[in-house]
Design an enzyme around this catalytic site. Structure first.
Site, mmCIF file in Angstrom:
data_model
loop_
_atom_site.group_PDB
_atom_site.id
_atom_site.type_symbol
_atom_site.label_atom_id
_atom_site.label_comp_id
_atom_site.label_asym_id
_atom_site.label_seq_id
_atom_site.Cartn_x
_atom_site.Cartn_y
_atom_site.Cartn_z
ATOM 1 N N LYS A 176 18.869 -3.573 11.061
ATOM 2 C CA LYS A 176 19.985 -3.158 11.923
ATOM 3 C C LYS A 176 21.269 -3.666 11.294
ATOM 4 C CE LYS A 176 17.891 -1.417 15.432
ATOM 5 N NZ LYS A 176 18.145 -0.146 16.018
ATOM 6 N N ASP A 231 20.248 0.930 9.975
ATOM 7 C CA ASP A 231 20.654 1.655 11.183
ATOM 8 C C ASP A 231 21.936 1.051 11.731
ATOM 9 O OD1 ASP A 231 20.874 3.099 13.479
ATOM 10 O OD2 ASP A 231 19.000 2.423 14.387
ATOM 11 N N GLU A 275 21.040 5.145 8.958
ATOM 12 C CA GLU A 275 21.157 6.002 10.147
ATOM 13 C C GLU A 275 22.550 5.912 10.743
ATOM 14 O OE1 GLU A 275 18.027 5.154 13.033
ATOM 15 O OE2 GLU A 275 16.639 4.774 11.396
ATOM 16 N N ASP A 288 20.121 10.383 13.766
ATOM 17 C CA ASP A 288 19.264 9.919 14.867
ATOM 18 C C ASP A 288 19.872 10.404 16.183
ATOM 19 O OD1 ASP A 288 17.755 8.552 16.733
ATOM 20 O OD2 ASP A 288 18.375 6.550 16.150
ATOM 21 N N LYS A 340 12.838 10.469 18.046
ATOM 22 C CA LYS A 340 12.314 9.587 19.099
ATOM 23 C C LYS A 340 11.804 10.513 20.204
ATOM 24 C CE LYS A 340 15.294 5.493 18.575
ATOM 25 N NZ LYS A 340 16.072 5.673 17.359
HETATM 26 O O1 LIG Z 1 13.397 3.206 14.448
HETATM 27 C C1 LIG Z 1 12.746 2.146 14.430
HETATM 28 O O2 LIG Z 1 12.233 1.693 13.395
HETATM 29 C C2 LIG Z 1 12.581 1.330 15.677
HETATM 30 C C3 LIG Z 1 13.257 1.869 16.899
HETATM 31 C C4 LIG Z 1 14.704 1.450 17.046
HETATM 32 O O3 LIG Z 1 15.273 0.931 16.124
HETATM 33 C C5 LIG Z 1 15.373 1.692 18.294
HETATM 34 C C6 LIG Z 1 14.695 2.224 19.353
HETATM 35 C C7 LIG Z 1 15.316 2.398 20.593
HETATM 36 C C8 LIG Z 1 16.595 2.002 20.795
HETATM 37 C C9 LIG Z 1 17.343 1.258 19.817
HETATM 38 O O4 LIG Z 1 17.367 -0.084 20.207
HETATM 39 C C10 LIG Z 1 16.817 1.362 18.389
HETATM 40 C C11 LIG Z 1 17.730 2.255 17.560
HETATM 41 O O5 LIG Z 1 18.906 1.941 17.505
HETATM 42 O O6 LIG Z 1 17.344 3.258 16.968
HETATM 43 MG MG LIG Z 2 19.375 3.933 15.967
#
Ligand SMILES: O=C(O)CCC(=O)C1=CC=C[C@@H](O)[C@@H]1C(=O)O
Ligand SMILES: [Mg+2]
Length: 323
Positions: free
Chosen positions: A134, A162, A191, A214, A236
């Site tokens: 992140k 991300d 991302e 995303d 997702k």
């Molecule tokens: O994408 C991944 O590897 C894990 C999922 C992930 O990072 C997330 C899932 C749901 C909400 C967020 O906190 C976060 C994201 O920011 O994409």
């Molecule tokens: Mg994200």
């Protein structure tokens, strides 16, 4: 003979889980179990606060309407609420045997803070090393340095980053400046670096760092298109819709050479193990982004292999409705 049971769960989260503007103390959702003759199918309906547009109450109401239709022998069309569409489509796909059992339990380890911790995890992984970091939570310059250190220290590491649209175009450049140009191609993608799609596109073109969509994938005007600097779309399913809708996006992405990454919306272990099966089935060449189970304090009904969190069984859940 068709039968339905709808359960509600509430799982305690780890103390520090913050979603955008809100601390998430418990993860709440619905579990549906469909039965027809000898067959059974399970699904999870769990709108994610701050990300889903629907509330759990709205999802429950919409699910009950669809479930009554199913009991009456009708087939279901795509529910307008993505979490409901996803959960019901999983239950139906298990029931019909369409969702294969085989799963891809690889996950890209998720790191939001301490690079030393990630370093230890990565060194222990045999073979292909892919991690997700992140960025955008601290200073962009610090993010750039952390990424640079990781890529330098582990020559076989590929990173997914991300930023969740947190950077201005200038901050994004501040990040890129600290990443050695020779290693930028080991960033599989970043991302949504910037606040707007146009700024993110411009960032990709000028820095040579590939990006992925995303949040954009869930916006009404989004089209899957080949664009310079765009490497992947992140899907997702709980925020996107039914398995059929996800499958369609994946097909469109693969047709134009984009990677499609199945990713978690912080589902329970039941939903996550189903996502691992969806990934093995529809995106077999891509490591899914499913490293979110340890944000919770318990697993639900089906365990994730080798995870040590306690498992809550279905008998501990409240029944919302049973036909
Ligand atoms: O994408 C991944 O590897 C894990 C999922 C992930 O990072 C997330 C899932 C749901 C909400 C967020 O906190 C976060 C994201 O920011 O994409
Ligand atoms: Mg994200």
């Amino acid at each position: 003979m068709r039968q339905v049971t709808l359960y509600r769960y509430s799982l305690p989260m780890d103390a520090g889980v913050i979603l955008r503007n809100q601390r998430l103390k418990t993860r709440d959702g619905l579990i549906v179990c469909l039965r027809e003759g000898e067959h059974e199918g399970w699904g999870e309906i769990a709108p994610l606060p701050e990300f889903s547009h629907e509330t759990l109450e709205q999802a429950q109401e919409a699910a009950l309407t669809d479930l009554q239709q199913w009991l009456a022998g009708q087939s279901l069309s795509e529910n307008a609420l993505p979490s409901v569409a996803f959960g019901l489509s999983c239950a139906l796909a298990e029931l019909s045997g369409e969702l294969p059992i085989q799963a891809d339990y690889r996950k890209a380890p998720l790191c939001s803070g301490d690079p030393d911790e990630l370093f230890a995890v990565l060194q222990a992984i045999p073979g292909e090393k892919v991690a997700k970091v992140k960025v955008g939570l601290y200073e962009a310059v610090r993010d750039g340095m952390v990424v640079n250190v990781l890529l330098e220290a582990l020559p076989d590491l590929k990173l997914r980053l991300d930023a969740n649209r947190s950077w201005t175009r200038a901050k994004a450049d501040g990040f890129a400046k600290y990443v050695n140009p020779e290693w930028r191609n080991r960033i599989a993608f970043l991302e949504e670096p910037c606040k707007t799609r146009d700024e993110s596109r411009d960032f990709a073109r000028t820095t040579g760092i590939a990006i992925a969509w995303d949040e954009s994938v869930r916006e009404p005007d989004f089209r899957v298109e080949a664009e310079e600097g765009v490497a992947a779309i992140v899907i997702k399913p709980t925020l996107t819709g039914s398995l059929q809708r996800c499958q369609q996006l994946i097909t469109e992405a693969h047709q134009i050479g984009l990677e499609a990454v199945i990713s978690s919306s912080i589902e329970s272990s039941l939903g996550l193990t189903q996502l691992a099966r969806v990934a093995a089935w529809l995106t077999p060449d891509t490591v899914p982004g499913l490293d979110t189970l340890d944000l919770m304090q318990a697993q639900l009904i089906r365990p994730w292999p080798e995870n040590n969190l306690p498992l809550q069984d279905v008998a501990s859940l409240d029944v919302v409705w049973r036909s």
